[in-house]
Scaffold this active site. Sequence first.
Site, PDB file in Angstrom:
ATOM      1  N   ASP A   1      21.165   9.816   8.218  1.00  0.00           N
ATOM      2  CA  ASP A   1      20.023   8.904   8.244  1.00  0.00           C
ATOM      3  C   ASP A   1      20.026   7.992   9.468  1.00  0.00           C
ATOM      4  O   ASP A   1      19.874   6.775   9.350  1.00  0.00           O
ATOM      5  CB  ASP A   1      19.986   8.052   6.971  1.00  0.00           C
TER       6      ASP A   1
ATOM      7  N   GLU B   1       9.814  10.662   2.663  1.00  0.00           N
ATOM      8  CA  GLU B   1      10.685   9.487   2.711  1.00  0.00           C
ATOM      9  C   GLU B   1      11.049   9.194   4.158  1.00  0.00           C
ATOM     10  O   GLU B   1      10.546   9.831   5.085  1.00  0.00           O
ATOM     11  CB  GLU B   1      11.940   9.719   1.864  1.00  0.00           C
TER      12      GLU B   1
END
Length: 559
Positions: free
Chosen positions: A32, A210
């Site tokens: 991420d 997301e």
Amino acid sequence: MNFKRVVVFFAFCLPVQVWGLLNPILPGWNPDPSILRVGSDYFIATSTFEYFPGHPIYHSTDLVSWKLIGHGLNRPSQLSFFGTPSDAGIWAPSLRYHASTKTYYLASTARYAYTAEYRLFPRSFYVTTKDIFADNWSDPIYFDALGYDTDIFWDTNGDVYATWSGNNNPIDKIYGIYQNKIDIATGTSLTDAQLIFTGTLPDNSSARPEGPHVYHINSTYYLLIAEGGSGPQHRSTIQRGPSPSGPWESNPKNPILFNGADLSLPVQDTGHSDIVQAPDGSWWGVALGVRPQNGSFNNQQLGRETFLFPVTWEDGWPVFNGGQPISEHIEGVLKDKSPLSTYLNDFVSHTLDLSFYFLRTPYKTFHSLTARPGFLRVNANAFALGDRDNPALLLRKQTSYEETFETKLDFAPRSNLTEAGVTIFYSDLLHNDIGIVGDGSGGRQLVTRTNVQAVQVGPWSLTYTNSTITTVNHIPLTTSAGPVKLQIVGNSTSYSLGYAEGDSADFTFPVTIDSSLLSVPPFGGFFFKGAAFGVYNTGNGKPSLAPADFEYWKQTPVL
């Protein structure tokens, strides 16, 4: 025969070394990634889940050489994890800078609970600092909305937007990208939350839009998101529009990053990306990816790593890596420079460096570098490895599939419950250990422990059930006292756990395990992190007065 022709022939047959970028730039699990540039300095923040401290901050001036300079969350007042499930904890950050106030912002999500019976989304938050090199961020300021992967965006008129992944209820698992305006001083909502995008995939529970990032580039707004879950269908897509809230025009070439169309590629699960502009006007992107070994998605124990790639622009749209899949070597881009090197710590410093982690938030300090100079002393607590709490365990990420970890342990157990050693660790259920334990009669013996779970066949790979089979073996030691060297040798598909008594250089390896035991999540669980080497000391349910002294920590990776 013409000699000149022979020379020319062989010259053309010699391999040509083409310079280029070596990926991943952050090897070992660093998922991420969020990237930021301020002046000539680049910064990347990544996820850490239940590890403490949270969110490592890496720094570079050339996009190739990266140094860990701190963590966004390193105080219990910022991050209190007690009993947090594996792979919950701290999720995807967004690292941003507000030039007018010269303030760095790190937005994050802390999932203190994440189980089948409790899936209510958490409240995200942000922390701030004026000096990112000082390793001292504020306490959290919380948003009002429930969601995760929150991004902060300042519009040209001064409005501040929070953008996140959320849903309308915790049952249907149909996600979307939500947004509202906020007061950046308090995190308080100024407008109602609105659903601004549902992604490019069919709007169902597997779409998982997301990781949103909002940008304003050349008078156009862009929304970059991740889609397709966290497995082989993971991807990045981008949209553009007239405002930070859309309406959005989807890039006709979406997905702009997706290696999953060819599952034979060495890099998979690519997505969750972020982009940045360099001082020379060029653009660059970072994304997560995994490197399955031997073509098996069951052997990816390093987890999701951070990859870099060039970004160009065509017709007002960004093009990632020239439209090609992300690879481990991108020819003609930047320079060949391996991010790997041998790590050796002989513990002469009075403090640990920033590369060490704890499992969840420590209740109190259990290690010392001054109690016995030249050693890392780990004092036991009652928690054992596998307890969903804070065992006396120090961890450091594995950075290469071919990597050896070695230390020398001086430990005198007082009972058959006092135990210290090393571990190759993923989570409470997925770890394998070798150490020294009391033999019940005042002596000591070697102990090995492997954890295997029953296998269930899933759509993409194997998954384990929650039925854990723990195998413990004891091996007599020929010495009743003195140091024992412990070693874990990792390769693409296995780990071997070994020991050598005293100063012997000859290691014995009583245990070899398949690396899938650290790559495949328990049934109903997740695989968000990667493997780490660790040292531990435990009383196995009781207090222990026996300290464990580790003389050095050596990790030898091979690119």
